[in-house]
Design a protein around this motif. Structure first.
Motif, PDB file in Angstrom:
ATOM      1  N   LEU A 158       7.850   7.323   3.030  1.00 24.20           N
ATOM      2  CA  LEU A 158       9.111   6.587   3.082  1.00 24.20           C
ATOM      3  C   LEU A 158       8.828   5.093   3.040  1.00 24.20           C
ATOM      4  CD1 LEU A 158      10.758   8.640   6.002  1.00 24.20           C
ATOM      5  CD2 LEU A 158      11.302   8.851   3.565  1.00 24.20           C
ATOM      6  N   ASP A 159       9.891   4.299   3.085  1.00 23.61           N
ATOM      7  CA  ASP A 159       9.788   2.843   3.106  1.00 23.61           C
ATOM      8  C   ASP A 159       9.386   2.394   4.511  1.00 23.61           C
ATOM      9  OD1 ASP A 159      10.191   0.096   3.153  1.00 23.61           O
ATOM     10  OD2 ASP A 159      12.112   0.164   2.124  1.00 23.61           O
ATOM     11  N   ASP A 201       0.856  -1.179   0.000  1.00 19.53           N
ATOM     12  CA  ASP A 201       0.000   0.000   0.000  1.00 19.53           C
ATOM     13  C   ASP A 201       0.899   1.238   0.000  1.00 19.53           C
ATOM     14  OD1 ASP A 201       0.981  -0.292   2.544  1.00 19.53           O
ATOM     15  OD2 ASP A 201      -0.952  -0.248   3.558  1.00 19.53           O
ATOM     16  N   THR A 202       1.830   1.238  -0.930  1.00 24.37           N
ATOM     17  CA  THR A 202       2.875   2.241  -0.975  1.00 24.37           C
ATOM     18  C   THR A 202       3.283   2.518  -2.408  1.00 24.37           C
ATOM     19  OG1 THR A 202       5.125   2.771  -0.208  1.00 24.37           O
ATOM     20  CG2 THR A 202       4.690   0.501  -0.826  1.00 24.37           C
ATOM     21  N   ASP A 233      13.863   3.775  12.664  1.00 21.26           N
ATOM     22  CA  ASP A 233      12.477   3.790  12.199  1.00 21.26           C
ATOM     23  C   ASP A 233      11.893   5.200  12.280  1.00 21.26           C
ATOM     24  OD1 ASP A 233       9.851   3.281  11.562  1.00 21.26           O
ATOM     25  OD2 ASP A 233       9.552   1.709  13.066  1.00 21.26           O
ATOM     26  N   PRO A 234      11.431   5.748  11.142  1.00 22.93           N
ATOM     27  CA  PRO A 234      10.803   7.077  11.193  1.00 22.93           C
ATOM     28  C   PRO A 234       9.619   7.134  12.153  1.00 22.93           C
ATOM     29  CG  PRO A 234      11.177   6.396   8.916  1.00 22.93           C
ATOM     30  CD  PRO A 234      11.490   5.211   9.772  1.00 22.93           C
ATOM     31  N   ALA A 235       8.915   6.009  12.356  1.00 23.31           N
ATOM     32  CA  ALA A 235       7.757   5.994  13.244  1.00 23.31           C
ATOM     33  C   ALA A 235       8.132   6.257  14.697  1.00 23.31           C
ATOM     34  CB  ALA A 235       7.023   4.656  13.129  1.00 23.31           C
ATOM     35  N   GLY A 261       2.661   7.505   4.102  1.00 23.85           N
ATOM     36  CA  GLY A 261       2.113   7.945   2.837  1.00 23.85           C
ATOM     37  C   GLY A 261       2.526   7.009   1.715  1.00 23.85           C
ATOM     38  N   PRO A 262       1.675   6.820   0.711  1.00 25.17           N
ATOM     39  CA  PRO A 262       0.357   7.425   0.524  1.00 25.17           C
ATOM     40  C   PRO A 262      -0.784   6.664   1.218  1.00 25.17           C
ATOM     41  CG  PRO A 262       0.870   6.088  -1.386  1.00 25.17           C
ATOM     42  CD  PRO A 262       2.074   6.003  -0.475  1.00 25.17           C
TER      43      PRO A 262
END
Length: 539
Positions: free
Chosen positions: A405-406, A108-109, A432-434, A453-454
């Motif tokens: 991002l991934d 979903d990316t 991890d960006p999260a 996103g998205p």
């Protein structure tokens, strides 16, 4: 299958609202599919969107066809199931498969790295489910084109590896018939975010190994209660959500730590945010967050303790939350079945792809991070930018972090072969960006949400643009390393170009509405994430 309350105020408000709804005849009318419940302006849309009420029975008609697909895949050794779908086409199967411990790769990316990771994983044993209700979803169309070419390049007939799930009459149906892909048609009277028990939820989940007949049985076990004025968990939950929001408790903290169901809050987030976030009102779901005790929060727990406690097996949870969201929509005076503000970001994306992404000058550069947009306050470095965003959150507002991002890149971080689990977890979190969400949440008493996103564009994106004007937004984009982008066959753009256009398209939609928004661009993704997290610790 119960809804109970650990908060006296919430219980009293829900009981009062249930009484009103019963007197108005809502339970029986909704269970019977009465499209007039949300007012004359919503009636036409609602009349085409209430098929989810019948899915515990009507979806059984799909079981023989699904069984044949599963048997063929098993016979051919196709044990790597990839789902190319967005929003309602991916979130429910992800929950179903995580709960059933059935391996499913969800795409979903539009991030090239994340797509390439899936492409390079057992292509010879891969079966791809391409799922799109409209049949025109740009992300899903891109995935189909990329996999079709990959199969052909490997000498594999795509007609034996790609399964399409879509609505009758959609462009994707025509593509599937022309290409010879196996095709499963979904119920057109079911909206995407209400489609968990439809072909969109069942086909990929069954291929991955989940027991979807059991899921329907669980939903059917609660279906008969939904017409009742007493002992109706959907009514009680909807009344609680609607009454809480009407009283200003419109931040819904979702918890599932004690549940055997994995990941349900992510599905609820889309259902509730996209259904209620419009006309300047709505309920904001907050996932993976600890309650702060703020007056505008209410905690809903899946099989645990909270102000609202929802206990039921997964199939019943789907139906209960869908019913409750429809009830809450009536109480809020909105149409819970449309998404009027989603199209704008899509239109902006298409315009950017056609005209090209404009060259902008960053307002600030801090190491491997460029900052774009109008800063919320004076800042000389990245931590100053983050501080300004936190200070800009209204007393009743929230901060949304939106990362293009991934989603799985953190797991690529080098780790010692003999590392213990806690060491691995620490190393992954540091990349991890999260991780930015809890870091910033610890520095404010307002809710902080995080969306990939998205993916979020098909979920909370509607709330961001159509809900109350109290959101503050931090968008994160990243440079694509040389040679890492992926061409979209038959299209004049790459995945990387599409990803950036989607980010900028939504950023423009937020700015147009006067939402405080800043974009940080990582010129080096690995170093940029590290720098961003370090800056957050200095706030």
């Amino acid at each position: 299958m119960t809804v109970s309350f650990g908060d006296e105020t919430a219980a009293e408000a829900a009981a009062s609202a249930v009484g009103t709804l019963v007197r108005e005849g809502v339970p029986a009318a909704l269970a019977a599919g009465d499209a007039s419940l949300w007012g004359p302006e919503a009636a036409d849309e609602a009349a085409r969107r209430l098929g989810w009420l019948r899915l515990p029975e009507t979806s059984r008609e799909l079981l023989p066809e699904i069984t044949r697909l599963v048997e063929r895949a098993r016979a051919e050794g196709l044990d790597h199931v990839v789902l190319a779908g967005m929003g309602g086409s991916s979130l429910a199967p992800e929950v179903i498969c995580d709960t059933a411990d059935a391996p499913l790769t969800v795409l979903d990316t539009t991030d090239p790295g994340q797509v390439r990771r899936a492409l390079e994983d057992r292509l010879d044993r891969t079966i791809v489910v391409v799922a799109s209700k409209s049949g025109g979803t740009v992300e899903t169309d891109s995935h189909r084109r990329i996999y079709d070419k990959a199969f052909r390049d490997a000498g594999i007939d795509p007609a034996g590896r790609i399964v399409v799930v879509t609505d009758p009459g959609s462009p994707l149906e025509a593509v599937a018939r022309e290409a010879g892909y196996p095709l499963v048609l979904a119920d057109p009277d079911v909206g995407g975010r209400y489609s968990a028990l439809s072909a969109f939820g069942l086909v990929p989940s069954a291929l991955a190994g989940a027991d979807v007949e059991r899921l329907l049985d669980e939903a059917a076990s609660v279906r008969g209660l939904l017409a009742e004025g007493e002992g109706n968990p959907g009514l009680e939950l909807g009344a609680a959500l609607g009454a809480a929001a009407a009283a200003g408790r419109d931040k819904l903290i979702l918890e599932d730590g004690l549940s055997q169901i994995n990941g349900l809050p992510d599905w609820i987030e889309q259902l509730v945010a996209e259904s209620t976030g419009k006309s300047g009102t709505g309920i904001l779901p907050v996932v993976d967050a600890d309650p702060t005790g703020a007056d505008d929060e209410i905690v809903a727990s899946i099989d645990g303790e909270g102000a609202i406690e929802v206990s039921a097996p997964l199939g019943a949870q789907f139906l209960i939350w869908e019913y409750a969201t429809a009830v809450a929509g009536r109480m809020l005076g909105i149409n819970p079945f449309d998404q009027p503000n989603v199209a704008e970001s899509k239109e902006n994306t298409a315009a950017l792809l056609a005209a090209g992404v404009p060259q902008e000058k960053p307002v600030l550069v801090d190491g491997p991070v460029e900052v774009y947009g109008e800063l919320a306050g004076p800042a000389h470095d990245l931590s100053g930018v983050l501080t300004g965003l936190l200070k800009a959150i209204p007393d009743d507002g929230y901060l949304a972090i939106l990362a293009f991002l991934d989603r799985w890149s953190a797991f690529d971080v080098p780790t010692p072969e003999d590392a213990a689990l806690d060491e691995l977890t620490e190393a992954w979190a540091a990349a991890d960006p999260a991780t930015l969400r809890p870091l910033l949440a610890a520095r404010t008493d307002r809710p902080v949400t995080f969306g990939w996103g998205p993916r979020y564009l098909h979920s909370t994106g509607q709330f961001h643009k159509g809900g109350p004007q109290y959101g503050v937004f931090l968008q994160i984009t990243g440079a694509i390393p040389d040679g890492a982008d992926i061409e979209v066959p038959g299209k004049p753009y790459t995945l990387g170009a599409l990803q950036l256009a989607q980010a900028l398209g939504d950023f423009g939609a937020l700015v147009k509405r006067g939402r405080p928004a800043v974009r940080v661009h990582l010129t080096d993704r690995v170093a940029g994430v590290t720098h961003l997290l370090a800056a957050a610790r200095q706030v």
